[in-house]
Scaffold this motif. Structure first.
Motif, PDB file in Angstrom:
ATOM      1  N   ASP B  80     -10.608  52.994  56.579  1.00 49.99           N
ATOM      2  CA  ASP B  80     -11.237  51.723  56.943  1.00 49.99           C
ATOM      3  C   ASP B  80     -11.234  51.616  58.470  1.00 49.99           C
ATOM      4  O   ASP B  80     -10.169  51.524  59.091  1.00 49.99           O
ATOM      5  N   ALA B  81     -12.412  51.630  59.072  1.00 54.41           N
ATOM      6  CA  ALA B  81     -12.502  51.640  60.539  1.00 54.41           C
ATOM      7  C   ALA B  81     -12.000  50.336  61.158  1.00 54.41           C
ATOM      8  O   ALA B  81     -11.531  50.336  62.300  1.00 54.41           O
ATOM      9  N   GLY B  82     -12.075  49.232  60.420  1.00 58.82           N
ATOM     10  CA  GLY B  82     -11.689  47.933  60.977  1.00 58.82           C
ATOM     11  C   GLY B  82     -10.238  47.878  61.434  1.00 58.82           C
ATOM     12  O   GLY B  82      -9.967  47.671  62.629  1.00 58.82           O
ATOM     13  N   PRO B  83      -9.284  48.093  60.532  1.00 55.91           N
ATOM     14  CA  PRO B  83      -7.880  48.048  60.931  1.00 55.91           C
ATOM     15  C   PRO B  83      -7.516  49.120  61.963  1.00 55.91           C
ATOM     16  O   PRO B  83      -6.678  48.885  62.834  1.00 55.91           O
ATOM     17  N   VAL B  84      -8.144  50.285  61.862  1.00 51.75           N
ATOM     18  CA  VAL B  84      -7.845  51.352  62.838  1.00 51.75           C
ATOM     19  C   VAL B  84      -8.272  50.918  64.239  1.00 51.75           C
ATOM     20  O   VAL B  84      -7.530  51.072  65.213  1.00 51.75           O
ATOM     21  N   ALA B  85      -9.471  50.325  64.339  1.00 54.20           N
ATOM     22  CA  ALA B  85      -9.961  49.850  65.646  1.00 54.20           C
ATOM     23  C   ALA B  85      -9.082  48.717  66.162  1.00 54.20           C
ATOM     24  O   ALA B  85      -8.743  48.672  67.355  1.00 54.20           O
ATOM     25  N   ALA B  86      -8.688  47.807  65.266  1.00 52.50           N
ATOM     26  CA  ALA B  86      -7.857  46.669  65.687  1.00 52.50           C
ATOM     27  C   ALA B  86      -6.497  47.142  66.198  1.00 52.50           C
ATOM     28  O   ALA B  86      -5.994  46.647  67.213  1.00 52.50           O
ATOM     29  N   GLU B  87      -5.926  48.130  65.508  1.00 54.56           N
ATOM     30  CA  GLU B  87      -4.618  48.648  65.923  1.00 54.56           C
ATOM     31  C   GLU B  87      -4.733  49.383  67.259  1.00 54.56           C
ATOM     32  O   GLU B  87      -3.875  49.239  68.131  1.00 54.56           O
ATOM     33  N   ALA B  88      -5.807  50.158  67.404  1.00 47.33           N
ATOM     34  CA  ALA B  88      -6.001  50.877  68.673  1.00 47.33           C
ATOM     35  C   ALA B  88      -6.175  49.894  69.826  1.00 47.33           C
ATOM     36  O   ALA B  88      -5.675  50.104  70.932  1.00 47.33           O
ATOM     37  N   MET B  89      -6.874  48.801  69.545  1.00 45.35           N
ATOM     38  CA  MET B  89      -7.060  47.774  70.584  1.00 45.35           C
ATOM     39  C   MET B  89      -5.717  47.146  70.943  1.00 45.35           C
ATOM     40  O   MET B  89      -5.396  46.984  72.131  1.00 45.35           O
ATOM     41  N   ALA B  90      -4.906  46.810  69.938  1.00 51.11           N
ATOM     42  CA  ALA B  90      -3.601  46.188  70.198  1.00 51.11           C
ATOM     43  C   ALA B  90      -2.726  47.103  71.048  1.00 51.11           C
ATOM     44  O   ALA B  90      -2.064  46.650  71.988  1.00 51.11           O
ATOM     45  N   LYS B  91      -2.751  48.402  70.756  1.00 48.76           N
ATOM     46  CA  LYS B  91      -1.922  49.340  71.521  1.00 48.76           C
ATOM     47  C   LYS B  91      -2.426  49.485  72.953  1.00 48.76           C
ATOM     48  O   LYS B  91      -1.649  49.624  73.888  1.00 48.76           O
ATOM     49  N   THR B  92      -3.750  49.461  73.112  1.00 52.29           N
ATOM     50  CA  THR B  92      -4.314  49.552  74.461  1.00 52.29           C
ATOM     51  C   THR B  92      -3.904  48.344  75.286  1.00 52.29           C
ATOM     52  O   THR B  92      -3.583  48.457  76.474  1.00 52.29           O
ATOM     53  N   LEU B  93      -3.887  47.180  74.635  1.00 49.51           N
ATOM     54  CA  LEU B  93      -3.563  45.960  75.368  1.00 49.51           C
ATOM     55  C   LEU B  93      -2.078  45.865  75.717  1.00 49.51           C
ATOM     56  O   LEU B  93      -1.704  45.119  76.613  1.00 49.51           O
ATOM     57  N   ILE B  94      -1.232  46.623  75.031  1.00 50.71           N
ATOM     58  CA  ILE B  94       0.184  46.687  75.431  1.00 50.71           C
ATOM     59  C   ILE B  94       0.281  47.421  76.761  1.00 50.71           C
ATOM     60  O   ILE B  94       0.987  47.021  77.672  1.00 50.71           O
ATOM     61  N   ALA B  95      -0.483  48.513  76.875  1.00 53.02           N
ATOM     62  CA  ALA B  95      -0.445  49.331  78.101  1.00 53.02           C
ATOM     63  C   ALA B  95      -1.200  48.655  79.242  1.00 53.02           C
ATOM     64  O   ALA B  95      -0.781  48.723  80.401  1.00 53.02           O
ATOM     65  N   THR B  96      -2.326  48.017  78.937  1.00 50.94           N
ATOM     66  CA  THR B  96      -3.135  47.353  79.967  1.00 50.94           C
ATOM     67  C   THR B  96      -3.460  45.944  79.482  1.00 50.94           C
ATOM     68  O   THR B  96      -4.518  45.719  78.897  1.00 50.94           O
ATOM     69  N   PRO B  97      -2.541  44.998  79.739  1.00 51.10           N
ATOM     70  CA  PRO B  97      -2.711  43.638  79.205  1.00 51.10           C
ATOM     71  C   PRO B  97      -3.992  42.980  79.724  1.00 51.10           C
ATOM     72  O   PRO B  97      -4.317  43.076  80.901  1.00 51.10           O
ATOM     73  N   ALA B  98      -4.718  42.360  78.804  1.00 53.61           N
ATOM     74  CA  ALA B  98      -5.951  41.646  79.159  1.00 53.61           C
ATOM     75  C   ALA B  98      -6.360  40.812  77.950  1.00 53.61           C
ATOM     76  O   ALA B  98      -5.867  41.018  76.841  1.00 53.61           O
ATOM     77  N   ASP B  99      -7.238  39.850  78.199  1.00 51.97           N
ATOM     78  CA  ASP B  99      -7.793  39.066  77.089  1.00 51.97           C
ATOM     79  C   ASP B  99      -9.054  39.764  76.594  1.00 51.97           C
ATOM     80  O   ASP B  99     -10.023  39.895  77.345  1.00 51.97           O
TER      81      ASP B  99
END
Lengths: 120, 223
Positions: B80-99
């Motif tokens: 399911d691409a949805g949860p995978v994309a959401a998780e990848a986004m969450a991890k990216t935002l840990i490294a580079t915080p942004a809204d």
């Protein structure tokens, strides 16, 4: 039996398998791996494809040509359909892609012997 | 150094780095699965470190594939691409915080996608937008027919000149005079192509930049 030219990888797998009661032999090249399988006849052989002297595919072919009953598990950094097909055609039962999660490693070994212990 | 020599060196280094990396990852898995007396905070940290190392491993694998085959390789699985994309986004935002606003379409996004490619594409699209362009930044993941379309919009900050070379830049050193493009966006374009799709970008002076990645499902892999 574990055959990998990386001493670190061999030690890591050995450390993991011993926790589950496996007796582990190790080789760092293809020729030694082949000799170990012929002489010790382990239940399972984990063989890296990129071994020096004799690559993992050729090791598997020769083990199969000898008619030895050994569950062969390939390890490789590559995991395309073509890579998997080459391994299966050479005689491997399973093709694992590095880095290998321990649960995947356990499942691959259990497929070969039907339990969690033995000689590898 | 000539470009081809640099690529050969990069591929050779990648090949040699992957071996000790695989060993370190196996030990990290072992500690995580068998280690007792590790508190949750340390376990979470270990999981993060392992994810980062897995990403390095994927990048190195991409370099090796590109050098040996002239293209990247994807290995799709039914996900399911949805949860995978959401998780990848969450991890990216840990490294580079942004809204960043995420919009997942209500469609069924389960199909034959390469999980690693999807994670890498989301990471690159977002980190590039966060580092080099202005807010507001949003990401949409949806279907277009059978295909998966990932769209990242920002509030501007990219020139037409930068746009023209967005996916063409290859090996660069971050911060050098080649500017705002990096290996990540080139990699994104290559991963999209390997997945049967493409990566495109357009700049609107009023609406900012829109980067779109299209992936075609499959091919199915035989195990």
């Amino acid at each position: 039996m574990v055959a990998d030219d990386s001493p670190g990888m061999t030690a890591a797998i050995r450390s993991f398998l011993r926790r589950f009661g496996w007796e582990v032999l190790a080789a760092s090249d293809g020729l030694t791996a082949l000799e170990l399988v012929r002489s010790a006849q382990p239940a399972v052989a984990l063989i890296d494809i990129g071994l020096p002297q004799l690559d993992g595919l050729e090791v598997a072919r020769r083990i199969r040509a000898d008619g030895l009953l050994c569950h062969l598990v390939a390890m490789s950094g590559h995991g395309t359909s073509a890579d998997r097909d080459r391994s299966l055609q050479a005689g491997f039962a399973v093709h694992l892609v590095k880095p290998i999660p321990p649960a995947v490693l356990s499942a691959a070994l259990d497929r070969g012997v039907g339990h969690g212990g033995g000689s590898t | 150094m000539k470009p081809r020599s640099a690529e050969r060196l990069a591929a050779s280094l990648a090949h040699h780095i992957r071996s000790p990396l695989a060993t370190a990852l196996l030990y990290m898995h072992l500690i995580d699965e068998l280690g007792s007396g590790i508190d949750q905070e340390l376990r979470d940290g270990l999981a993060n470190a392992r994810d980062e190392m897995l990403r390095v491993n994927r990048l190195l694998g991409n370099l090796v594939d590109y050098h040996s085959l002239g293209r990247l390789v994807v290995v799709p699985a039914l996900i399911d691409a949805g949860p995978v994309a959401a998780e990848a986004m969450a991890k990216t935002l840990i490294a580079t915080p942004a809204d960043v606003a995420l919009e997942l379409s209500g469609e069924d996004l389960v199909d034959w996608w390469d999980r690693s490619a999807l994670q890498e594409i989301v990471h690159n699209l977002l980190s590039n937008a966060i580092r080099h362009r202005r807010p507001p930044i949003s990401m949409r993941v949806a279907r277009s027919g059978r295909n998966l379309v990932i769209t990242v919009r920002d509030g501007g900050g990219m020139s037409s000149r930068e746009l023209s070379r967005m996916f063409r830049q290859r090996l660069t050193v971050p911060g050098d005079r080649t500017g705002k493009m990096d290996l990540g966006m080139w990699l994104t374009g290559q991963l999209a192509a390997a997945h049967g799709g493409a990566a495109t970008a357009e700049v609107d002076r009023n609406a900012g930049t829109t980067v779109t990645v299209t992936l075609v499902p499959g091919p199915r892999q035989t195990l």
